[in-house]
Design a protein around this motif. Structure first.
Motif, PDB file in Angstrom:
ATOM      1  N   SER A 162     -16.526 -35.427  13.730  1.00  0.00           N
ATOM      2  CA  SER A 162     -16.643 -34.832  12.409  1.00  0.00           C
ATOM      3  C   SER A 162     -16.167 -33.638  12.044  1.00  0.00           C
ATOM      4  N   GLY A 185     -23.213 -34.426  13.939  1.00  0.00           N
ATOM      5  CA  GLY A 185     -24.505 -35.073  14.462  1.00  0.00           C
ATOM      6  C   GLY A 185     -24.251 -34.631  15.915  1.00  0.00           C
ATOM      7  N   ASP A 186     -23.183 -34.143  16.576  1.00  0.00           N
ATOM      8  CA  ASP A 186     -22.966 -33.872  17.929  1.00  0.00           C
ATOM      9  C   ASP A 186     -21.590 -33.097  18.122  1.00  0.00           C
ATOM     10  N   ASN A 215     -10.503 -45.308  12.414  1.00  0.00           N
ATOM     11  CA  ASN A 215      -9.879 -46.087  13.603  1.00  0.00           C
ATOM     12  C   ASN A 215      -9.704 -47.476  13.322  1.00  0.00           C
TER      13      ASN A 215
HETATM   14  N1  DCP Z   1     -15.498 -43.444  17.851  1.00  0.00           N
HETATM   15  C1  DCP Z   1     -14.941 -44.917  17.328  1.00  0.00           C
HETATM   16  N2  DCP Z   1     -15.847 -46.022  17.420  1.00  0.00           N
HETATM   17  C2  DCP Z   1     -17.007 -45.981  18.084  1.00  0.00           C
HETATM   18  C3  DCP Z   1     -17.594 -44.477  18.378  1.00  0.00           C
HETATM   19  C4  DCP Z   1     -16.758 -43.653  18.084  1.00  0.00           C
HETATM   20  O1  DCP Z   1     -13.969 -44.701  17.034  1.00  0.00           O
HETATM   21  N3  DCP Z   1     -17.916 -47.099  17.967  1.00  0.00           N
HETATM   22  C5  DCP Z   1     -14.732 -42.416  17.716  1.00  0.00           C
HETATM   23  C6  DCP Z   1     -14.570 -41.955  16.156  1.00  0.00           C
HETATM   24  C7  DCP Z   1     -15.746 -40.976  15.960  1.00  0.00           C
HETATM   25  C8  DCP Z   1     -15.664 -40.283  17.425  1.00  0.00           C
HETATM   26  O2  DCP Z   1     -15.325 -41.260  18.450  1.00  0.00           O
HETATM   27  O3  DCP Z   1     -15.402 -40.100  15.097  1.00  0.00           O
HETATM   28  C9  DCP Z   1     -16.841 -39.515  17.739  1.00  0.00           C
HETATM   29  O4  DCP Z   1     -17.915 -40.426  17.820  1.00  0.00           O
HETATM   30  P1  DCP Z   1     -19.353 -39.824  16.934  1.00  0.00           P
HETATM   31  O5  DCP Z   1     -20.441 -40.941  17.322  1.00  0.00           O
HETATM   32  O6  DCP Z   1     -19.634 -38.445  17.790  1.00  0.00           O
HETATM   33  O7  DCP Z   1     -19.006 -39.773  15.665  1.00  0.00           O
HETATM   34  P2  DCP Z   1     -18.479 -38.541  14.659  1.00  0.00           P
HETATM   35  O8  DCP Z   1     -18.309 -37.278  15.251  1.00  0.00           O
HETATM   36  O9  DCP Z   1     -17.335 -38.924  13.640  1.00  0.00           O
HETATM   37  O10 DCP Z   1     -19.912 -38.234  13.526  1.00  0.00           O
HETATM   38  P3  DCP Z   1     -21.347 -37.278  14.053  1.00  0.00           P
HETATM   39  O11 DCP Z   1     -21.182 -36.022  13.034  1.00  0.00           O
HETATM   40  O12 DCP Z   1     -22.365 -38.190  13.633  1.00  0.00           O
HETATM   41  O13 DCP Z   1     -21.339 -37.083  15.459  1.00  0.00           O
END
Ligand code: DCP
Ligand code: MG
Ligand code: MN
Length: 330
Positions: A180, A189-190, A275
């Motif tokens: 994110s 979130g991380d 994705n």
């Molecule tokens: N990802 C994906 N499908 C999933 C899990 C993850 O395509 N089931 C990919 C897209 C996400 C990235 O990995 O953007 C990172 O996963 P995060 O769970 O850390 O998600 P974000 O970074 O998008 O959001 P957050 O701010 O909650 O960490």
């Protein structure tokens, strides 16, 4: 991590909030990932609609909104609540699973298993640590911290510290903070770190090379006290904890082969919904896309050799998908 309703400035946020609550319920209690995705997709389109929805019928015209969801929107408009959600709020299993899955490493299955043993909340977990693995114990230890969003400014500081330390180790590493944060979000979130090194490619057979490249980085970041805990460390994937403020943060580091770096940054930048959309589009155009590579699908449906990819844009071009900046990939 728990999914929240999208877009802060969303005039339909109340509908999106209940759809996300229903999505979380389907995932955590019923373990129905299809329904989970369906509710999330509807919440996403409704959030992007830009006009206040005034009826279920109006919502039904949007992609991903079917009859059942339209009925819920009508119910919510007329009564200000949803019977289904009211019932969930009184369901013991749902309440327990909701509480227990707050812990990183406790998924719906583990939560239901704990519930059957009479463990009903995160508070109860402190007396049942013997039921938890290393990952779940770290999740419990940092429960409150991990639920706090990470402000962008803090990730910028962490990025600087990661870059300078890895650079000091070996300036040939490439580093991209994905997730994110790369999509430009004000809070995350991380922290999702992707690294590669020119010596490490997918055809590389030197045993232990990858694992050394990652371990050196993790060691270095531990030595400068950025990394405080390790959840798991494999050859190409680290999951752990870092800290530069009073709050502990979840940190993921992945090492990918140099020739797969662009497909990897594309994947780890997300969002996960984006994705899904992009992969579906790739299939329609006769390609298969994953976090490693893009391959053409022959008439038999069997993937061919990975296509040469020298930028994220290449992937968009191959599959005729209009290019989107990371900030537009939501
Ligand atoms: N990802 C994906 N499908 C999933 C899990 C993850 O395509 N089931 C990919 C897209 C996400 C990235 O990995 O953007 C990172 O996963 P995060 O769970 O850390 O998600 P974000 O970074 O998008 O959001 P957050 O701010 O909650 O960490
Ligand atoms: Mg993330
Ligand atoms: Mn992550």
């Amino acid at each position: 991590s728990k999914r929240k309703a999208p877009a802060e400035d969303n005039i339909n946020h109340d509908f999106c909030d209940f759809l996300i609550e229903l999505a979380n319920y389907e995932k955590n209690v019923n373990r129905n990932i299809h329904k989970h995705n369906a509710y999330r997709k509807a919440a996403n389109t409704i959030a992007a609609y830009g006009k206040r929805i005034t009826s279920g019928e109006e919502a039904r015209k949007l992609e991903g909104v079917g009859k059942k969801i339209a009925e819920k929107i009508d119910e919510f408009i007329h009564t200000g609540k949803l019977r289904k959600l009211e019932n969930i709020k009184h369901d013991d299993t749902a309440i327990a699973v909701e509480s227990l899955t707050r812990v990183t490493g406790i998924g719906p299955a583990k939560a239901q298993e704990l519930f059957k043993l009479g463990i009903k909340s995160t508070k109860d977990l402190h007396n049942h640590k013997d039921k938890l693995n290393h990952h779940q114990l770290i999740g419990l230890k940092y429960l409150e911290d991990f639920e706090k969003k990470i402000p962008r400014a803090e990730i910028e500081l962490i990025e600087d510290k990661i870059r300078s330390n890895i650079n000091a180790l070996d300036p040939e590493y490439l580093i991209t903070i994905c997730g994110s944060y790369r999509r430009g979000k004000a809070e995350s979130g991380d922290i999702d770190v992707l690294i590669t090194h020119p010596n490490f490619t997918s055809s590389c057979s030197e045993k232990g090379l990858a694992s050394n490249l990652l371990k050196k980085v993790v060691n270095k970041l531990e030595n400068v006290s950025l990394i405080t805990d390790t959840i798991s460390l494999g050859d190409v994937k680290f999951m752990g904890v870092c800290k530069i403020s009073e709050i502990a943060r979840r940190l993921d580091i992945r090492l990918t082969p140099h020739d797969q770096y662009n497909c990897a940054t594309l994947y780890f930048t997300g969002s996960d919904m984006f994705n899904k959309e992009m992969r579906a589009h790739a299939i329609q155009e006769g390609f298969t896309l994953n976090e490693y590579c893009l391959r053409p699908l022959g008439s038999t449906g069997i993937p061919g050799e990975p296509l040469p990819v020298s930028s994220e844009r290449d992937v968009f071009d191959y599959i005729n998908f209009p290019y989107k900046d990371p900030c537009q990939r939501n």
